[in-house]
Design a protein around this motif. Sequence first.
Motif, PDB file in Angstrom:
ATOM      1  N   PHE A   1       1.356  12.586   0.194  1.00  0.00           N
ATOM      2  CA  PHE A   1       0.058  12.245   0.759  1.00  0.00           C
ATOM      3  C   PHE A   1       0.054  12.500   2.268  1.00  0.00           C
ATOM      4  CE2 PHE A   1      -0.417  10.240  -3.237  1.00  0.00           C
ATOM      5  CZ  PHE A   1      -1.778  10.138  -3.460  1.00  0.00           C
TER       6      PHE A   1
ATOM      7  N   ARG B   1       2.200   4.811  -0.710  1.00  0.00           N
ATOM      8  CA  ARG B   1       1.679   6.116  -1.095  1.00  0.00           C
ATOM      9  C   ARG B   1       2.842   7.102  -1.099  1.00  0.00           C
ATOM     10  NH1 ARG B   1      -1.765   3.230  -2.082  1.00  0.00           N
ATOM     11  NH2 ARG B   1      -4.000   3.380  -1.696  1.00  0.00           N
TER      12      ARG B   1
ATOM     13  N   HIS C   1       0.824  -1.218   0.000  1.00  0.00           N
ATOM     14  CA  HIS C   1       0.000   0.000   0.000  1.00  0.00           C
ATOM     15  C   HIS C   1       0.853   1.261   0.000  1.00  0.00           C
ATOM     16  CE1 HIS C   1      -2.878  -3.063   0.973  1.00  0.00           C
ATOM     17  NE2 HIS C   1      -2.356  -3.253   2.157  1.00  0.00           N
TER      18      HIS C   1
ATOM     19  N   ASN D   1      -3.591  10.101   4.979  1.00  0.00           N
ATOM     20  CA  ASN D   1      -2.820   9.816   3.766  1.00  0.00           C
ATOM     21  C   ASN D   1      -3.696   9.795   2.519  1.00  0.00           C
ATOM     22  OD1 ASN D   1      -0.432   9.701   5.110  1.00  0.00           O
ATOM     23  ND2 ASN D   1      -0.318   7.469   5.191  1.00  0.00           N
ATOM     24  N   ARG D   2      -4.693  10.657   2.473  1.00  0.00           N
ATOM     25  CA  ARG D   2      -5.551  10.763   1.300  1.00  0.00           C
ATOM     26  C   ARG D   2      -5.687  12.224   0.904  1.00  0.00           C
ATOM     27  NH1 ARG D   2     -10.626   7.240   3.286  1.00  0.00           N
ATOM     28  NH2 ARG D   2      -9.472   5.434   4.047  1.00  0.00           N
ATOM     29  N   SER D   3      -5.764  12.462  -0.390  1.00  0.00           N
ATOM     30  CA  SER D   3      -5.976  13.821  -0.887  1.00  0.00           C
ATOM     31  C   SER D   3      -7.440  14.087  -1.172  1.00  0.00           C
ATOM     32  CB  SER D   3      -5.172  14.034  -2.174  1.00  0.00           C
ATOM     33  OG  SER D   3      -5.706  13.230  -3.212  1.00  0.00           O
TER      34      SER D   3
ATOM     35  N   ILE E   1      -9.825   2.535  -2.340  1.00  0.00           N
ATOM     36  CA  ILE E   1      -8.988   3.507  -1.641  1.00  0.00           C
ATOM     37  C   ILE E   1      -9.165   3.378  -0.131  1.00  0.00           C
ATOM     38  CG2 ILE E   1      -8.673   5.989  -1.224  1.00  0.00           C
ATOM     39  CD1 ILE E   1      -9.502   6.385  -4.208  1.00  0.00           C
TER      40      ILE E   1
ATOM     41  N   ASP F   1      -5.714   9.950  -5.283  1.00  0.00           N
ATOM     42  CA  ASP F   1      -5.776   8.704  -4.516  1.00  0.00           C
ATOM     43  C   ASP F   1      -5.954   7.478  -5.404  1.00  0.00           C
ATOM     44  OD1 ASP F   1      -5.555  10.020  -2.081  1.00  0.00           O
ATOM     45  OD2 ASP F   1      -7.720  10.271  -1.872  1.00  0.00           O
ATOM     46  N   GLY F   2      -6.379   7.674  -6.641  1.00  0.00           N
ATOM     47  CA  GLY F   2      -6.610   6.549  -7.531  1.00  0.00           C
ATOM     48  C   GLY F   2      -6.967   7.022  -8.919  1.00  0.00           C
TER      49      GLY F   2
ATOM     50  N   LEU G   1      -1.382   2.841  -7.316  1.00  0.00           N
ATOM     51  CA  LEU G   1      -2.643   3.428  -6.885  1.00  0.00           C
ATOM     52  C   LEU G   1      -3.826   2.579  -7.336  1.00  0.00           C
ATOM     53  CD1 LEU G   1      -2.086   7.237  -7.593  1.00  0.00           C
ATOM     54  CD2 LEU G   1      -1.617   5.933  -5.505  1.00  0.00           C
TER      55      LEU G   1
ATOM     56  N   TYR H   1     -15.653  13.911  -2.722  1.00  0.00           N
ATOM     57  CA  TYR H   1     -14.377  13.696  -3.413  1.00  0.00           C
ATOM     58  C   TYR H   1     -14.266  14.650  -4.590  1.00  0.00           C
ATOM     59  CZ  TYR H   1     -11.224   9.942  -1.980  1.00  0.00           C
ATOM     60  OH  TYR H   1     -10.246   9.211  -1.364  1.00  0.00           O
TER      61      TYR H   1
ATOM     62  N   ILE I   1      -9.387  12.066  -7.151  1.00  0.00           N
ATOM     63  CA  ILE I   1      -9.007  10.983  -8.065  1.00  0.00           C
ATOM     64  C   ILE I   1      -8.708  11.580  -9.434  1.00  0.00           C
ATOM     65  CG2 ILE I   1     -10.447   9.306  -6.847  1.00  0.00           C
ATOM     66  CD1 ILE I   1     -12.346   9.423  -9.324  1.00  0.00           C
TER      67      ILE I   1
END
Length: 358
Positions: free
Chosen positions: A70, A66, A64, A77-79, A323, A137-138, A152, A110, A82
């Motif tokens: 992030f 990142r 995983h 650890n997510r923005s 995610i 994030d993806g 990702l 999101y 996408i």
Amino acid sequence: MSEDRKDKPVSAPKDGEPINLKQLAAILQLSQTTVSLVLNNSPAARSIPEHTRERVFQAARKYHYRPNYFARSLRKNRSMSIGVLAPDLSEGYFTMVMNGVEEYLMRAQYFYFTASHYWNQDLMQEYPRLLVERAVDGFLLLNTPSEIRSPLPTVAISAHNQSPGVTNIVLDHKRAAELALRHLHALGHRHIAFMKGPNIIPDTEYRWRSILEVARELGMKVRPEYCIQLEADSWSPGVGYGPMRDLLARTRDFTAIFCFNDISAIGVMRAIFDAGLRVPEDISVIGFDDIMSAGYHKPSLTTVRQPLREMGQQGAQVLLDMIAHPEMNFPEEVVMQPELIVRESTGAAAPLKAKRKK
């Protein structure tokens, strides 16, 4: 470039716990530079052996990984964003898919970046790297055949992407062909023209193979002289007008045509009218997709409905689940079901002899 390190291997992180570049490099016993070049798809990575590059991607997915930025953006650890890749966002297929994507992402709070590559292979490779630099994030790939290799989470809609770890949202093309051809068969059509999509579109071969299979099952002959192929991907009805005009100039010995999509079907109907024929009295026309304007033409268009909005929603939902739960396994494929929408453009088969006299 030297890729191996002699450091003692380090222990793997706890399940589901993201790691940074330094930790990933230590686990792989590679330099941070080597790992970074591979993950960023740098031109310099071409000098790194293929088996090493694949090992880096596998480890990045497994642990995983990142990028460090992030951690600077959010505590989790997510923005909360996408990246969406699509050929373009013109009217028709993409508008409806994106409606579903946007609806789901807005509810989930999101954000998204959209990049249109217009089938340019260089852009298909470059845009994912640029989106990673923007801390997405993806990835959500719409009708985009690029085999993106990234740590990702990635979901592909109508792209038939074979990359490891990618979930594909696809249509049941066999069922779609059955709905269209059984409808025409029940109306007495035995001499049918077929339109194949552009080779560049991922769905083209899957749909064409399904049409040939169902035609065989129904005892229908797919005659080469009644087949046309779209050479360009365009969201103007002109994409279907020219090929249909040329087909009618060669032969009129068919009573129906199954088009690749609704946009081309609209152009086909105009070509039929310009040739002095009528829809559906002389030639029945069936489209594919059920775009928003399909029911408002005269005659209104019979079509095989792809659940485009639902496919967009499903793609966004699966991606956000991937995610949020990186430790879970997700299916390689989610199959969506089509629906036949019968309108005014199809009717009983016209006698061929009567049509020849026009």
